[in-house]
Structure formats: structure tokens, C-alpha cells
Scaffold this active site. Structure first.
Site, PDB file in Angstrom:
ATOM      1  N   HIS A   1      -3.071   5.217  11.599  1.00 31.67           N
ATOM      2  CA  HIS A   1      -2.223   4.575  10.586  1.00 31.67           C
ATOM      3  C   HIS A   1      -3.094   3.881   9.532  1.00 31.67           C
ATOM      4  O   HIS A   1      -2.873   4.039   8.326  1.00 31.67           O
ATOM      5  CB  HIS A   1      -1.288   3.566  11.262  1.00 31.67           C
ATOM      6  CG  HIS A   1      -0.602   2.642  10.309  1.00 31.67           C
ATOM      7  ND1 HIS A   1       0.640   2.916   9.772  1.00 31.67           N
ATOM      8  CD2 HIS A   1      -0.988   1.441   9.785  1.00 31.67           C
ATOM      9  CE1 HIS A   1       0.992   1.938   8.965  1.00 31.67           C
ATOM     10  NE2 HIS A   1       0.022   1.028   8.956  1.00 31.67           N
ATOM     11  N   GLU A   2      -4.091   3.114   9.986  1.00 34.50           N
ATOM     12  CA  GLU A   2      -4.959   2.412   9.043  1.00 34.50           C
ATOM     13  C   GLU A   2      -5.732   3.393   8.160  1.00 34.50           C
ATOM     14  O   GLU A   2      -5.919   3.159   6.963  1.00 34.50           O
ATOM     15  CB  GLU A   2      -5.936   1.509   9.803  1.00 34.50           C
ATOM     16  CG  GLU A   2      -5.279   0.363  10.551  1.00 34.50           C
ATOM     17  CD  GLU A   2      -4.513  -0.583   9.634  1.00 34.50           C
ATOM     18  OE1 GLU A   2      -4.954  -0.778   8.483  1.00 34.50           O
ATOM     19  OE2 GLU A   2      -3.469  -1.100  10.051  1.00 34.50           O
TER      20      GLU A   2
ATOM     21  N   ASP B   1       2.281   5.594   8.301  1.00 35.85           N
ATOM     22  CA  ASP B   1       2.890   6.068   9.542  1.00 35.85           C
ATOM     23  C   ASP B   1       3.020   7.587   9.533  1.00 35.85           C
ATOM     24  O   ASP B   1       2.743   8.265  10.532  1.00 35.85           O
ATOM     25  CB  ASP B   1       4.277   5.443   9.736  1.00 35.85           C
ATOM     26  CG  ASP B   1       4.209   4.045  10.320  1.00 35.85           C
ATOM     27  OD1 ASP B   1       3.105   3.606  10.697  1.00 35.85           O
ATOM     28  OD2 ASP B   1       5.262   3.384  10.389  1.00 35.85           O
TER      29      ASP B   1
ATOM     30  N   HIS C   1      -3.869   4.583   5.193  1.00 32.46           N
ATOM     31  CA  HIS C   1      -3.991   3.739   3.999  1.00 32.46           C
ATOM     32  C   HIS C   1      -5.212   4.160   3.174  1.00 32.46           C
ATOM     33  O   HIS C   1      -5.155   4.198   1.941  1.00 32.46           O
ATOM     34  CB  HIS C   1      -4.119   2.269   4.404  1.00 32.46           C
ATOM     35  CG  HIS C   1      -2.852   1.664   4.923  1.00 32.46           C
ATOM     36  ND1 HIS C   1      -1.673   1.670   4.215  1.00 32.46           N
ATOM     37  CD2 HIS C   1      -2.582   1.020   6.090  1.00 32.46           C
ATOM     38  CE1 HIS C   1      -0.731   1.057   4.911  1.00 32.46           C
ATOM     39  NE2 HIS C   1      -1.252   0.657   6.067  1.00 32.46           N
TER      40      HIS C   1
ATOM     41  N   GLU D   1       3.330   1.478   4.015  1.00 32.95           N
ATOM     42  CA  GLU D   1       3.331   1.470   5.475  1.00 32.95           C
ATOM     43  C   GLU D   1       4.007   2.728   6.022  1.00 32.95           C
ATOM     44  O   GLU D   1       3.532   3.334   6.989  1.00 32.95           O
ATOM     45  CB  GLU D   1       4.043   0.221   5.996  1.00 32.95           C
ATOM     46  CG  GLU D   1       3.301  -1.077   5.752  1.00 32.95           C
ATOM     47  CD  GLU D   1       1.929  -1.080   6.385  1.00 32.95           C
ATOM     48  OE1 GLU D   1       1.788  -0.601   7.528  1.00 32.95           O
ATOM     49  OE2 GLU D   1       0.992  -1.562   5.723  1.00 32.95           O
TER      50      GLU D   1
END
Length: 432
Positions: free
Chosen positions: A290-291, A374, A294, A370
Site C-alpha cells: 500500500h505504501e 489500496d 503511494h 488512499e
């Protein structure tokens, strides 16, 4: 014909401050009484991972934080009203002038003034900070700080923040006073450079002053993280564990670094423990996926660009308004117009409606980011372990999963847990 004087402007400023306070209070009321007080049944999505007792603790923790937030906000609004109405900022300026060891010098006086305000604010906030750390957080099992650690931590935090603030404010004042009619462009460029410098040195120079960072030991987890980074061509150079458990039991993970030098940091509280807290390896990999989403979508870069464009606009507005005498007279400055005071007034009070709207729009943008991150994890086949990780982290952090829609839309930069799980499952279903 209506003529605005300093008293009218002061009243407008106070109106804006109180309007924001009542709005925030209304939102907290909705969350507290429409959701936290009335919801006593564990949502169906959480019944396999969250017991009735755990749900009740999360509910009580949420209520305690909401009540504390109301007390803190009330203290802040009363103090701000008191300061503005009595012109105490000007009183502090006059005192700073009287104790200035050098003759004249707006930069030195501004630094003394800022130090006095920071020290007073820190001391006034200290009782509530102590209560939050050693009563509220302690009651729900999160605080791990000793009194000595807390005191030394606050002293270091104050010293470091003052050093940075004095340097930055001194540079800002010099540029404003000597930059000519287009000083706001030079000011913006300088603040951009300072921001990038701080982003570069904070993780490696400043953060280690407060927490201990150690390389993640060799083993299965490290190997899996390095393989994930290699697969995504993420320029991983360092992989750290931060000893967050000395401060709190809350968990987190993040990456930082510019260009082709990135570092990943895992809180030690994120790792699986014998007591059932923390995440398993595949769940940690899902969180990192997930990070890294970004990073892949350049969310950090987009946020930085948005912030810098906003800063340029704010400085341009300030350049037009900062010589307006009423701005200073409204706060008790009748004979002088210190540029730092003008900057505080314009950025904090005059632009309050704009700042409020911008904050909401950035919250909306953050939630969009976000969901995209995801979805990136879903594309890597991490939907199921990411869902488990989110549920585990919510359980460990005693997050109350039921939210009022308006409260959540205004405050939550991350989507609510139940909404996030629903979309995760839908995205995973489409992938299969």
C-alpha cells in the site's frame, strides 16, 4: 456607509474563530452521540476479529478522545479570544522590545517575541498534554513513557523546534523587508528550498534525536521486503525498525527519501508479538505494498506540488495585505507594523475560511490517494492480507470503526475501516 475600523476587524476575526469552533464541536457531537454513544453492537465485518469486549474498549477510547478534544478546543478558543481581545500579542511585543539585548533590530525582537509566545503556549498546554499521555492513553494501555522520558522528550522537542523556527523566521523577515515589490516570489522560492532541506535532514538527523532507529535484522521479513522493492524497482537503500514502543503502543510504517535514495521504516509495534498484537509477515508486506502504491502513483510529489502552489498563492495575498494598518491595530499594534505579526495575522486569521476549505479539499484528495494505494496492493494480489492487516491494526489501536459520515468526511484523511474493507473486497472480486 459602513467603515471598517480596528474593532470591527477584531470582531470579524473573533467571529471566524468561533464559527470554526462551533462547526468542529457540532461534528464531534455527531460522532459522539449519533455513533459512539449509541452503537454497542460489533459490526458484522469485524465479529471474527473483534470481540464484544474489545469493541467496547474501542468505543470507550473513542468517547474519551472526543471529550478530551472538546476540552482542549474550548481551552484554545477561550485563550485565543482572551489574547486577541486584550491585545496581548502587542503586550508581548513590547516586552520583547524591552528585554532586547541589542539596540533596535526587528529580527531579534521578532525572535524573542516568538520564543515568548511558544514558551507560554507550551506551558499552558502542558497540563492537558500530561493528562492525555499519563491518564487517557495510560488508561487504555497505549502510553509507555516514563515521567523522565516524557520531560526529556518535551525539552528536546522544544529546543529543536525553537532553533528551526528562529532560523526560518529570521530569513523570512529579511526577505520581506529587503526583497522589493516581488518579495513574495523570493520568499516562496526560499521556503521551498528550506522545506526540501528539512525533508532531507529530518529523518536522518532530527528524528534519531527522539527515537532509536536500527537496521531490520537479516531474516525472512527483510528478504521479502527487499524482493518486493526489487520487483517494483523501488530504490530501497535502508530498512529500519524504530523503537516506537518506548513512547506508545500505536503502530505505523512509512518510507522517506528523495530521488533514488529511499528508506523504509517499520515501528517495532507493527511486528507480530506473542500476545497476539502486531502483524504477520504477509500482512506487513501488504501494508508496505500500500505504501509503495503511494510512491508508484507519485502521491508524495503531487502533495508537495499542491502545497508549494498554495504557498505561492498565500504569500502573494500576504504581499498585498500586510501593509494594511488595520490588520495590526486589530491586535493592538498602533505604532508599529512588524512583518512577522502581519504574516501571522494574514495566514492564521484573514485566510481562515480559505485554509478551512483547502484543508477539507486536501482531506478529500488524501482519501482518493488512499483508495488508489489500496488498489495498487490489490493488483499485487495483496487484498486478503491487507484486509487482515487493517483489521489487526484497528484492533491493536482500539480504533472505533463506526463513523458519522459528515465527521469522517471532514476529519479522516484515510477512509473509514468498513468502507475501505468493502472496496477492497470489491476490487479483489473484480481481479478474480
Amino acid at each position: 456607509m459602513f467603515t471598517l475600523d480596528e474593532y470591527g476587524l477584531r470582531n470579524i476575526i473573533l467571529f471566524l474563530i468561533w464559527a470554526e469552533f462551533f462547526w468542529e464541536t457540532y461534528l464531534s457531537y455527531r460522532q459522539q452521540y449519533r455513533k459512539a454513544v449509541s452503537t454497542e453492537i460489533v459490526p458484522e465485518e469485524l465479529r471474527t476479529v473483534m470481540s464484544k469486549e474489545e469493541f467496547e474498549k474501542a468505543r470507550q477510547y473513542s468517547l474519551a478522545k472526543l471529550r478530551f478534544g472538546f476540552v482542549k478546543d474550548t481551552q484554545a478558543i477561550l485563550l485565543t479570544t482572551f489574547v486577541i481581545y486584550l491585545g496581548l500579542l502587542a503586550v508581548a511585543w513590547n516586552y520583547a522590545t524591552s528585554i532586547n539585548p541589542l539596540a533596535g533590530g526587528e529580527v531579534i525582537i521578532s525572535c524573542i517575541w516568538l520564543f515568548l509566545l511558544s514558551l507560554t503556549s507550551t506551558l499552558l498546554d502542558l497540563p492537558l498534554t500530561i493528562y492525555y499521555t499519563f491518564v487517557l492513553e495510560e488508561t487504555f494501555g497505549f502510553n509507555k513513557q516514563t515521567a523522565g522520558f516524557f520531560i526529556w522528550d518535551k525539552i528536546k522537542e522544544f529546543i529543536v523546534s525553537q532553533i528551526i523556527m528562529m532560523i526560518v523566521c529570521s530569513i523570512i523577515i529579511v526577505i520581506i523587508k529587503n526583497g522589493g515589490p516581488y518579495f513574495f516570489v523570493w520568499l516562496w522560492a526560499t521556503v521551498c528550498v528550506i522545506s526540501f532541506i528539512l525533508l532531507t535532514i529530518y529523518p536522518s538527523v532530527i528524528a534519531p534525536l527522539f527515537d532509536k532507529y536500527t537496521p531490520l535484522p537479516e531474516g525472512e521479513l527483510r528478504t521479502q521486503i527487499e524482493q518486493l522493492a526489487s520487483k517494483l524497482k523501488f530504490p530501497l537503500t535502508e530498512l529500519y525498525i524504530v523503537e516506537g514502543s518506548k513512547r506508545s503502543m500505536h503502530s505505523n510504517a512509512y518510507f522517506y527519501g528523495l530521488f533514488n535514495s529511499k528508506r523504509i521504516v517499520l515501528f517495532d509495534t507493527l511486528l507480530a508479538k506473542d500476545d497476539g498484537t502486531g502483524c504477520k509477515n504477509d500482512e506487513i508486506l501488504a501494508v508496505l505494498s500500500h505504501e509503495l502504491g503511494h510512491w508508484s502513483y507519485s502521491h508524495v510529489t503531487k502533495n508537495l506540488i499542491a502545497m508549494q502552489l498554495n504557498l505561492l498563492l498565500v504569500f502573494a495575498v500576504f504581499s498585498v495585505m500586510f501593509k494594511y494598518p488595520l490588520l495590526y491595530q486589530a491586535l493592538g499594534f498602533y505604532t508599529i507594523q512588524p512583518v512577522l505579526v502581519g504574516l501571522v495575522v494574514v495566514l492564521t486569521y484573514v485566510l481562515m475560511p480559505y485554509n478551512t476549505l483547502l484543508s477539507f479539499l486536501m482531506t478529500c484528495l488524501s482519501r482518493r490517494f488512499e483508495f488508489q494505494a489500496d488498489d495498487f496492493a490489490v493488483q499485487l494480489k495483496k487484498a486478503e492480507p491487507l484486509e487482515r492487516a487493517l483489521l489487526q491494526l484497528n484492533k491493536d489501536n482500539k480504533g472505533f470503526p463506526v463513523n458519522d459520515k459528515l465527521f469522517s468526511a471532514w476529519h479522516h484523511s484515510h477512509p473509514p475501516l468498513l468502507e475501505r474493507i468493502t472496496i477492497l473486497r470489491e476490487s479483489a472480486r473484480k481481479m478474480n
